[in-house]
Enzyme design. Structure first.
Site, PDB file in Angstrom:
ATOM      1  N   GLY A 200       0.845  -1.184   0.000  1.00  0.00           N
ATOM      2  CA  GLY A 200       0.000   0.000   0.000  1.00  0.00           C
ATOM      3  C   GLY A 200       0.881   1.235   0.000  1.00  0.00           C
ATOM      4  O   GLY A 200       2.101   1.157   0.185  1.00  0.00           O
ATOM      5  N   TYR A 201       0.242   2.382  -0.191  1.00  0.00           N
ATOM      6  CA  TYR A 201       0.970   3.641  -0.306  1.00  0.00           C
ATOM      7  C   TYR A 201       0.533   4.623   0.771  1.00  0.00           C
ATOM      8  O   TYR A 201      -0.639   4.962   0.878  1.00  0.00           O
ATOM      9  CB  TYR A 201       0.762   4.254  -1.699  1.00  0.00           C
ATOM     10  CG  TYR A 201       1.439   3.407  -2.747  1.00  0.00           C
ATOM     11  CD1 TYR A 201       2.763   3.631  -3.079  1.00  0.00           C
ATOM     12  CD2 TYR A 201       0.791   2.330  -3.327  1.00  0.00           C
ATOM     13  CE1 TYR A 201       3.412   2.812  -3.986  1.00  0.00           C
ATOM     14  CE2 TYR A 201       1.436   1.507  -4.233  1.00  0.00           C
ATOM     15  CZ  TYR A 201       2.737   1.754  -4.554  1.00  0.00           C
ATOM     16  OH  TYR A 201       3.388   0.940  -5.437  1.00  0.00           O
TER      17      TYR A 201
END
Length: 155
Positions: free
Chosen positions: A28-29
Site C-alpha cells: 500500500g501507499y
C-alpha cells in the site's frame, strides 16, 4: 541509491515454468505523489518501507531508499495507507545475466502481468525472452502507485 529499470507487458505465462522463485506481495501507499512515493510492502515473511523519488525524463531512473521493517509494523502501516492495496505474485526468472521480476496482479488489477528488469545503466543491453511484450517503462499508468488508485479493470 539510483534505481534503473525497464517495464514490459507480458504476452504469455511461459515465464512461470522458468521461474526460480515466486512470492506473494501485498503493498500500500502512505503517499502516492510521484515526486515522493512512500510504499509499505509485505513480501512473504518480510516487510519493507520504501521511498521513491520522481522518475527522470526517460522514465527509467529514479532515487530509491528501502529499509526492512518488522512485519507487524508493516501490517499496522497498511491500515494507514491510501485506498487501493496492490495484491500480486512476483515470479523471478533469470535470463542471461539479468533477473526479470514478473508480477501477476489480483483483485482490481486482475489480468495485468508486467515484467521489470533492473539495469546498471540506461543503455545496458539485455536478452529479451519470447514472452516479453510491449515496453511500458515511461507509461505512468503501469506504476503500482497509479494502479492502486486507477485499477487495470477500469481502463
Amino acid at each position: 541509491m539510483l534505481e534503473i529499470e525497464r517495464k514490459f507487458l507480458v504476452t504469455s505465462d511461459a515465464y512461470k515454468k522458468e521461474a526460480f522463485s515466486q512470492k506473494r506481495i501485498i503493498q500500500g501507499y502512505l503517499n502516492s505523489n510521484p515526486e515522493r512515493t512512500v510504499r509499505v510492502r509485505i513480501k512473504e515473511n518480510k516487510a519493507y518501507l520504501t521511498i521513491k523519488g520522481s522518475s527522470n525524463t526517460s522514465g527509467m531512473s529514479r532515487f530509491e531508499w528501502e529499509k526492512e521493517i518488522p512485519v507487524d509494523e508493516a501490517k499496522n502501516l497498511l491500515l494507514l495507507c491510501e485506498k487501493g492495496v496492490i495484491d500480486k505474485t512476483r515470479f523471478e526468472v533469470k535470463i542471461g545475466n539479468h533477473i526479470y521480476e514478473i508480477d501477476e496482479f489480483y483483485g482490481e488489477n486482475e489480468g495485468l502481468e508486467m515484467a521489470e528488469i533492473e539495469l546498471q545503466s540506461e543503455t545496458e543491453l539485455f536478452e529479451k525472452p519470447s514472452w516479453l511484450g510491449e515496453e511500458v517503462t515511461n507509461d505512468k499508468r503501469y506504476y503500482n502507485s497509479y494502479l492502486s488508485k486507477n485499477p487495470f479493470k477500469n481502463w
